[in-house]
Design a protein around this motif. Structure first.
Motif, PDB file in Angstrom:
ATOM      1  N   VAL A  99      50.944  30.116  28.708  1.00  8.53           N
ATOM      2  CA  VAL A  99      50.148  30.148  29.934  1.00  8.53           C
ATOM      3  C   VAL A  99      49.352  31.456  30.016  1.00  8.53           C
ATOM      4  O   VAL A  99      48.155  31.459  30.329  1.00  8.53           O
ATOM      5  CB  VAL A  99      51.059  29.987  31.168  1.00  8.53           C
ATOM      6  N   GLY A 100      50.017  32.565  29.732  1.00 10.61           N
ATOM      7  CA  GLY A 100      49.314  33.846  29.752  1.00 10.61           C
ATOM      8  C   GLY A 100      48.194  33.916  28.738  1.00 10.61           C
ATOM      9  O   GLY A 100      47.110  34.430  29.014  1.00 10.61           O
ATOM     10  N   THR A 101      48.441  33.355  27.541  1.00 10.19           N
ATOM     11  CA  THR A 101      47.419  33.372  26.492  1.00 10.19           C
ATOM     12  C   THR A 101      46.198  32.554  26.903  1.00 10.19           C
ATOM     13  O   THR A 101      45.054  32.961  26.665  1.00 10.19           O
ATOM     14  CB  THR A 101      48.012  32.822  25.185  1.00 10.19           C
ATOM     15  N   ARG A 102      46.423  31.392  27.503  1.00 11.47           N
ATOM     16  CA  ARG A 102      45.302  30.554  27.945  1.00 11.47           C
ATOM     17  C   ARG A 102      44.419  31.299  28.935  1.00 11.47           C
ATOM     18  O   ARG A 102      43.186  31.219  28.880  1.00 11.47           O
ATOM     19  CB  ARG A 102      45.838  29.288  28.587  1.00 11.47           C
ATOM     20  N   LEU A 103      45.035  32.006  29.849  1.00 14.59           N
ATOM     21  CA  LEU A 103      44.258  32.726  30.863  1.00 14.59           C
ATOM     22  C   LEU A 103      43.538  33.924  30.256  1.00 14.59           C
ATOM     23  O   LEU A 103      42.381  34.196  30.586  1.00 14.59           O
ATOM     24  CB  LEU A 103      45.185  33.170  31.994  1.00 14.59           C
ATOM     25  N   ARG A 104      44.198  34.630  29.339  1.00 18.21           N
ATOM     26  CA  ARG A 104      43.578  35.829  28.766  1.00 18.21           C
ATOM     27  C   ARG A 104      42.410  35.485  27.858  1.00 18.21           C
ATOM     28  O   ARG A 104      41.438  36.245  27.774  1.00 18.21           O
ATOM     29  CB  ARG A 104      44.631  36.629  27.987  1.00 18.21           C
ATOM     30  N   ARG A 105      42.482  34.375  27.134  1.00 22.27           N
ATOM     31  CA  ARG A 105      41.419  34.084  26.176  1.00 22.27           C
ATOM     32  C   ARG A 105      40.118  33.643  26.846  1.00 22.27           C
ATOM     33  O   ARG A 105      39.104  33.476  26.171  1.00 22.27           O
ATOM     34  CB  ARG A 105      41.885  33.054  25.160  1.00 22.27           C
ATOM     35  N   THR A 106      40.123  33.437  28.166  1.00 18.03           N
ATOM     36  CA  THR A 106      38.865  33.195  28.862  1.00 18.03           C
ATOM     37  C   THR A 106      37.991  34.441  28.860  1.00 18.03           C
ATOM     38  O   THR A 106      36.786  34.360  29.089  1.00 18.03           O
ATOM     39  CB  THR A 106      39.119  32.782  30.318  1.00 18.03           C
ATOM     40  N   ASN A 107      38.622  35.616  28.637  1.00 19.31           N
ATOM     41  CA  ASN A 107      37.927  36.908  28.689  1.00 19.31           C
ATOM     42  C   ASN A 107      37.368  37.206  30.079  1.00 19.31           C
ATOM     43  O   ASN A 107      36.461  38.026  30.223  1.00 19.31           O
ATOM     44  CB  ASN A 107      36.798  36.976  27.659  1.00 19.31           C
ATOM     45  N   ALA A 108      37.912  36.532  31.092  1.00 19.35           N
ATOM     46  CA  ALA A 108      37.499  36.829  32.468  1.00 19.35           C
ATOM     47  C   ALA A 108      38.395  37.880  33.104  1.00 19.35           C
ATOM     48  O   ALA A 108      38.018  38.482  34.114  1.00 19.35           O
ATOM     49  CB  ALA A 108      37.532  35.552  33.314  1.00 19.35           C
ATOM     50  N   PHE A 109      39.577  38.115  32.511  1.00 22.44           N
ATOM     51  CA  PHE A 109      40.573  38.988  33.139  1.00 22.44           C
ATOM     52  C   PHE A 109      40.868  40.201  32.266  1.00 22.44           C
ATOM     53  O   PHE A 109      41.006  40.088  31.048  1.00 22.44           O
ATOM     54  CB  PHE A 109      41.873  38.225  33.398  1.00 22.44           C
ATOM     55  N   ASN A 110      40.986  41.332  32.918  1.00 22.53           N
ATOM     56  CA  ASN A 110      41.417  42.547  32.226  1.00 22.53           C
ATOM     57  C   ASN A 110      42.919  42.521  31.991  1.00 22.53           C
ATOM     58  O   ASN A 110      43.413  43.028  30.986  1.00 22.53           O
ATOM     59  CB  ASN A 110      41.034  43.779  33.044  1.00 22.53           C
ATOM     60  N   SER A 111      43.666  41.942  32.921  1.00 19.92           N
ATOM     61  CA  SER A 111      45.104  41.816  32.757  1.00 19.92           C
ATOM     62  C   SER A 111      45.588  40.562  33.470  1.00 19.92           C
ATOM     63  O   SER A 111      45.026  40.148  34.483  1.00 19.92           O
ATOM     64  CB  SER A 111      45.840  43.046  33.313  1.00 19.92           C
ATOM     65  N   VAL A 112      46.629  39.962  32.906  1.00 24.53           N
ATOM     66  CA  VAL A 112      47.280  38.787  33.474  1.00 24.53           C
ATOM     67  C   VAL A 112      48.777  39.054  33.440  1.00 24.53           C
ATOM     68  O   VAL A 112      49.332  39.384  32.382  1.00 24.53           O
ATOM     69  CB  VAL A 112      46.961  37.509  32.685  1.00 24.53           C
ATOM     70  N   SER A 113      49.434  38.910  34.575  1.00 24.79           N
ATOM     71  CA  SER A 113      50.867  39.159  34.650  1.00 24.79           C
ATOM     72  C   SER A 113      51.559  37.950  35.279  1.00 24.79           C
ATOM     73  O   SER A 113      51.165  37.493  36.354  1.00 24.79           O
ATOM     74  CB  SER A 113      51.159  40.414  35.477  1.00 24.79           C
ATOM     75  N   LEU A 114      52.578  37.431  34.587  1.00 23.92           N
ATOM     76  CA  LEU A 114      53.384  36.324  35.088  1.00 23.92           C
ATOM     77  C   LEU A 114      54.810  36.825  35.309  1.00 23.92           C
ATOM     78  O   LEU A 114      55.472  37.267  34.362  1.00 23.92           O
ATOM     79  CB  LEU A 114      53.390  35.161  34.100  1.00 23.92           C
ATOM     80  N   THR A 115      55.277  36.773  36.552  1.00 23.40           N
ATOM     81  CA  THR A 115      56.583  37.313  36.908  1.00 23.40           C
ATOM     82  C   THR A 115      57.438  36.222  37.532  1.00 23.40           C
ATOM     83  O   THR A 115      57.036  35.602  38.525  1.00 23.40           O
ATOM     84  CB  THR A 115      56.438  38.484  37.899  1.00 23.40           C
ATOM     85  N   GLU A 116      58.610  35.989  36.961  1.00 28.70           N
ATOM     86  CA  GLU A 116      59.488  34.959  37.509  1.00 28.70           C
ATOM     87  C   GLU A 116      60.176  35.460  38.774  1.00 28.70           C
ATOM     88  O   GLU A 116      60.467  36.655  38.921  1.00 28.70           O
ATOM     89  CB  GLU A 116      60.520  34.541  36.474  1.00 28.70           C
ATOM     90  N   HIS A 117      60.440  34.563  39.699  1.00 27.16           N
ATOM     91  CA  HIS A 117      61.146  34.917  40.921  1.00 27.16           C
ATOM     92  C   HIS A 117      62.599  35.273  40.596  1.00 27.16           C
ATOM     93  O   HIS A 117      63.198  34.760  39.658  1.00 27.16           O
ATOM     94  CB  HIS A 117      61.095  33.755  41.911  1.00 27.16           C
ATOM     95  N   ASP A 118      63.162  36.144  41.407  1.00 17.38           N
ATOM     96  CA  ASP A 118      64.552  36.557  41.191  1.00 17.38           C
ATOM     97  C   ASP A 118      65.528  35.412  41.447  1.00 17.38           C
ATOM     98  O   ASP A 118      66.553  35.304  40.772  1.00 17.38           O
ATOM     99  CB  ASP A 118      64.893  37.740  42.097  1.00 17.38           C
ATOM    100  N   THR A 119      65.206  34.568  42.415  1.00 13.40           N
ATOM    101  CA  THR A 119      66.138  33.516  42.829  1.00 13.40           C
ATOM    102  C   THR A 119      65.542  32.144  42.548  1.00 13.40           C
ATOM    103  O   THR A 119      64.418  31.858  42.971  1.00 13.40           O
ATOM    104  CB  THR A 119      66.465  33.630  44.325  1.00 13.40           C
ATOM    105  N   PRO A 120      66.276  31.277  41.846  1.00 10.64           N
ATOM    106  CA  PRO A 120      65.772  29.913  41.618  1.00 10.64           C
ATOM    107  C   PRO A 120      65.707  29.128  42.925  1.00 10.64           C
ATOM    108  O   PRO A 120      66.358  29.469  43.923  1.00 10.64           O
ATOM    109  CB  PRO A 120      66.812  29.305  40.666  1.00 10.64           C
ATOM    110  N   ASN A 121      64.936  28.070  42.918  1.00  8.54           N
ATOM    111  CA  ASN A 121      64.861  27.166  44.072  1.00  8.54           C
ATOM    112  C   ASN A 121      66.102  26.276  44.118  1.00  8.54           C
ATOM    113  O   ASN A 121      66.767  26.072  43.103  1.00  8.54           O
ATOM    114  CB  ASN A 121      63.595  26.314  43.979  1.00  8.54           C
ATOM    115  N   PRO A 122      66.421  25.734  45.314  1.00  7.04           N
ATOM    116  CA  PRO A 122      67.602  24.867  45.431  1.00  7.04           C
ATOM    117  C   PRO A 122      67.574  23.655  44.502  1.00  7.04           C
ATOM    118  O   PRO A 122      68.624  23.131  44.136  1.00  7.04           O
ATOM    119  CB  PRO A 122      67.572  24.441  46.904  1.00  7.04           C
ATOM    120  N   ASP A 123      66.379  23.199  44.117  1.00  6.36           N
ATOM    121  CA  ASP A 123      66.289  22.018  43.253  1.00  6.36           C
ATOM    122  C   ASP A 123      66.418  22.354  41.766  1.00  6.36           C
ATOM    123  O   ASP A 123      66.207  21.501  40.902  1.00  6.36           O
ATOM    124  CB  ASP A 123      64.979  21.278  43.505  1.00  6.36           C
ATOM    125  N   GLY A 124      66.765  23.621  41.451  1.00  2.24           N
ATOM    126  CA  GLY A 124      66.947  24.001  40.057  1.00  2.24           C
ATOM    127  C   GLY A 124      65.660  24.360  39.341  1.00  2.24           C
ATOM    128  O   GLY A 124      65.624  24.374  38.108  1.00  2.24           O
TER     129      GLY A 124
END
Length: 601
Positions: free
Chosen positions: A241-266
Motif C-alpha cells: 500500500v505504501g509503495t503504491r502511494l509513493r510511486r505516484t510521486n505526488a508525496f514527499n512522505s507516506v506513513s502507515l501506522t497501525e492502531h494500538d487496539t484492534p476493533n471488536p470484530d477482530g
C-alpha cells in the motif's frame, strides 16, 4: 523537603563549577587498552567503542569529561563482550592508576595524564539451552541460536526477531516477546536462554483513516492505495500500500501506522499521513559532442494536475545546435492517471510532434495515443497502448513520402540494478514490440527493440566494474522502401557506437543511405574508481545494420573505442567525458568527444 531541594541545587552548582573550572587535560594524555588473549577483531571493537580510549579524537579535555567517558565505558565494553559471547569479563579503567568507578565525580583530580583500560574476557560461553516458543511452522530460527553455538546476544536478538516476524507474516500484527529467561552458568561457561513469544490474536485489515491534509483527494488516495480491508493482516500488504502511494510521486512522505487496539470484530485500522511534494518541477539537460553540437532538453512536470495524483509531463528538446546537421527538435506530452483503474494500474495519454533533420533523411512526425500500465513490482512493469501516427519524410527513396499508422505498442521493463544512476551489480532489460497497421496504402508490419544491460562488480565495493550492453532492433514485414525512415535503424554516436559519427552507418541505396531493417549493437566498459569522486572508463562499441529483418554475417558494421572519465556530483549522477576513435568501418575518422550527465548506460 526544602532541605533536599537546597542540597540538589548545591550539588548541581558544584558539578557545574567542576565543568567550568577544571583545567584542560594535558596534551600529553596517554591512553591504552589491553585485552590479553582476545582476538584482534574483538580488541578492535573494544577500541572503537571506548570513548575514553579515543579521548583525543573526541575532543574530551577536562578531567570531568574524561571521568564521565570512563564511567560510561564500563557498560559499553561489557555489552561488546556480551555480544561476542563473553559473560564473565572483568573490566578495569584506571585514571592515573585510580579505578574510575572509585573516583568521586564531585572531587575530580586536577589533571589526568594517563588512561589505562584492561579487559579480561574470561571464557567464551556457549548455549546450554536455546529455547523459543511458540513459533509458527514457517519460522526459521537462525542456526546461531542453538545448543553448542557461541552464546552471542546478537544470536538471541535474531532468533526473537525471526519468531516475531513470522507471527506477523501469519496475520498476528501484535505479536511480541512475552518474556526472556537468560541465565549464565559460570562454572561450565554455559548460557541458558528461554524466550517466550506472545503471538496475540490473528487479525484482518480494517479501515485506512486519512489524517492531515493533502491536495490529493481522499477518494483518489483510496483508489490508488487499494487498502485490503477484510483480508488477513500481512506486513507485505502494508508495504505494498505504501509503495503504491509513493510511486505516484505526488508525496514527499507516506506513513502507515497501525492502531494500538484492534476493533471488536477482530480487524485492525490504520492511520495514513502524507506530506505532499511541490506540485511542479522543472529540469534541464545538456549533452555536447564534437560532431553533433549541443543538445538541450527541458522537462516540466505537474504531480497533481486534477487532484487525483495525475502526473503531467511536458518535454521539449532541441538538437544539433552548432552541429553538422540542421537544428531539429521534439515536443512531447504524457498524462498518467493512477486512480482510474486498479491500484497497480494506471492509464496514460500521449501526444508528440517531432522534426528530425538527419544526414540521410528528414522526417516530420506526430503521434497521439492512449494506454495502460501494470506495475508488478518496484522493478517490473508492462504497458500497452493504442496510437495513431503520421510521418512525412524525405529519404533515400524519395521526397514528400507520407506514412500513416495505427500502432499497438507493448513494452516490458525489468530493472534489477543496484543503482539506477551508476550501477555496479545487476541487470536491466527493456523490450518493446510495436505492431503497426498501415492506412492509405501504407504497408503493415511490426518493430521489435531490445535493450539489455549487465553489471558485474569484480573489485571491492564497486571500485572495479564490468558493464555490458546488448541492443537489438528488427522491422518485420515491409521492405526498406515501404516503411517510414524513423522506424528503421542506423548506427553511430553516443547511444550506439562512440567514435563513429551519429547515424553514419546504414544501407547504401545508390548514392544515398537508408536505415536498416535490423540492428545489433554491443558495448563493453571497464569502470575503475580512482577516487571516491573520479572514475576512469575504457570502452569498446560495435554496431551492425542489416537489410533483412535479422542481422546476418554480411551486414554492414563499424566499431569504436576510447577512454572516458566520470566525476560524481552526488544525486545528479556523474559528469561524463568520453574520447573515442573509430576502430573499424569506413563511416568516420578522427577523434570524437562526448560530454553529458550520467553513465553512458
Amino acid at each position: 523537603m526544602a532541605s533536599s531541594s537546597r542540597w540538589k541545587a548545591t550539588r548541581n552548582s558544584i558539578v557545574a563549577a567542576c565543568l567550568i573550572l577544571a583545567p584542560g587535560y594535558a596534551m600529553a594524555l596517554e591512553t591504552s587498552l589491553k585485552a590479553p588473549g582476545a582476538p584482534d577483531e574483538l580488541r578492535q571493537r573494544l577500541e572503537n567503542g571506548s570513548s575514553a580510549f579515543a579521548a583525543k579524537s573526541r575532543s574530551l579535555e577536562t578531567p570531568l569529561e574524561l571521568l564521565s567517558a570512563a564511567l560510561s565505558d564500563y557498560r559499553t565494553l561489557v555489552q561488546i563482550l556480551y555480544d561476542e559471547g563473553y559473560f564473565s569479563p572483568v573490566v578495569n579503567i584506571r585514571l592515573d592508576g585510580k579505578e574510575a568507578a572509585n573516583i568521586d565525580p564531585l572531587n575530580t583530580p586536577s589533571s589526568v595524564n594517563a588512561i589505562d583500560i584492561t579487559v579480561k574476557t574470561g571464557p567464551i560461553f556457549r548455549f546450554g539451552q536455546a529455547d523459543i516458543s511458540p513459533v509458527t511452522p514457517e519460522t526459521v530460527i537462525p542456526d546461531t541460536y542453538a545448543v553448542g553455538q557461541t552464546a552471542k546476544t546478537g544470536a538471541i536478538r535474531d532468533a526473537a526477531s525471526a519468531a516475531v516476524d513470522a507471527w506477523h507474516d501469519a496475520g498476528h500484527p501484535k505479536a511480541d516477546i512475552g518474556s526472556q529467561n537468560i541465565r549464565a552458568q559460570h562454572a561450565n561457561a554455559r548460557l541458558n536462554a528461554a524466550i517466550a513469544v506472545a503471538p496475540g490474536p490473528k487479525l484482518t485489515f480494517g479501515k485506512m483513516h486519512i489524517q492531515g491534509e493533502s491536495d490529493v483527494t481522499p477518494t483518489s488516495i483510496d483508489k490508488i492505495a487499494g487498502f485490503p480491508t477484510g483480508e488477513v493482516y500481512s506486513p507485505a500488504q502494508v508495504q505494498k500500500v505504501g509503495t503504491r502511494l509513493r510511486r505516484t510521486n505526488a508525496f514527499n512522505s507516506v506513513s502507515l501506522t497501525e492502531h494500538d487496539t484492534p476493533n471488536p470484530d477482530g480487524s485492525l485500522d490504520f492511520d495514513a499521513t502524507f506530506e505532499d511534494l511541490p506540485k511542479r518541477r522543472l529540469t534541464f539537460g545538456a549533452e555536447l559532442s564534437s560532431r553533433n553540437g549541443m543538445d538541450l532538453s527541458a522537462n516540466w512536470i505537474h504531480r497533481n494536475l486534477f487532484g487525483g495524483a495525475e502526473r503531467f509531463r511536458f518535454e521539449a528538446r532541441i538538437r544539433n545546435i552548432g552541429g553538422v546537421e540542421d537544428i531539429d527538435g521534439r515536443i512531447g506530452m504524457r498524462l498518467d492517471r493512477p486512480d482510474t483503474l486498479g491500484p497497480d494500474d494506471n492509464t496514460f495519454y500521449l501526444a508528440e510532434i517531432e522534426r528530425r533533420n538527419r544526414t540521410h533523411y528528414n522526417v516530420t512526425r506526430g503521434l497521439v495515443g492512449i494506454g495502460a500500465r501494470r506495475t508488478f513490482s518496484p522493478k517490473l512493469y508492462a504497458e500497452a497502448s493504442f496510437a495513431f501516427s503520421y510521418a512525412n519524410s524525405d529519404d533515400a527513396f524519395g521526397s514528400n513520402r507520407t506514412f500513416r499508422y495505427l500502432t499497438l505498442p507493448f513494452r516490458v521493463r525489468l530493472d534489477e540494478r543496484d543503482n539506477k544512476v551508476s550501477a555496479t551489480r545487476g541487470f536491466y532489460v527493456d523490450a518493446r514490440l510495436t505492431p503497426f497497421v498501415g492506412l492509405s496504402k501504407t504497408k503493415s508490419g511490426g518493430q521489435l527493440i531490445l535493450d539489455g544491460r549487465g553489471y558485474w562488480d569484480i573489485g571491492t565495493e564497486g571500485r572495479l566494474v564490468l558493464a555490458g550492453r546488448l541492443q537489438l532492433g528488427s522491422v518485420i514485414g515491409p521492405a526498406l522502401n515501404e516503411v517510414s525512415p524513423d522506424l528503421l535503424f542506423f548506427s553511430g554516436g553516443a547511444g550506439t557506437v562512440r567514435g563513429q559519427p551519429y547515424e553514419s552507418l546504414g544501407i547504401p541505396v545508390g548514392s544515398k543511405v537508408s536505415g536498416g531493417r535490423s540492428f545489433l549493437g554491443l558495448t563493453a566498459e571497464v569502470r575503475g574508481k580512482v577516487t571516491e569522486k573520479i572514475t576512469l572508463v575504457g570502452f569498446y562499441d560495435v554496431g551492425t545494420v542489416g537489410t533483412d529483418s535479422f542481422v546476418a554475417s554480411g551486414s554492414n558494421s563499424h566499431s569504436g573505442a576510447g577512454l572516458g572519465v566520470r566525476y560524481d556530483v552526488g544525486g545528479l549522477g556523474a559528469l561524463r567525458l568520453d574520447l573515442a576513435y573509430p576502430v573499424s568501418g569506413s563511416t568516420g575518422e578522427g577523434l570524437q568527444f562526448y560530454i553529458g550527465i550520467g553513465q553512458a548506460f
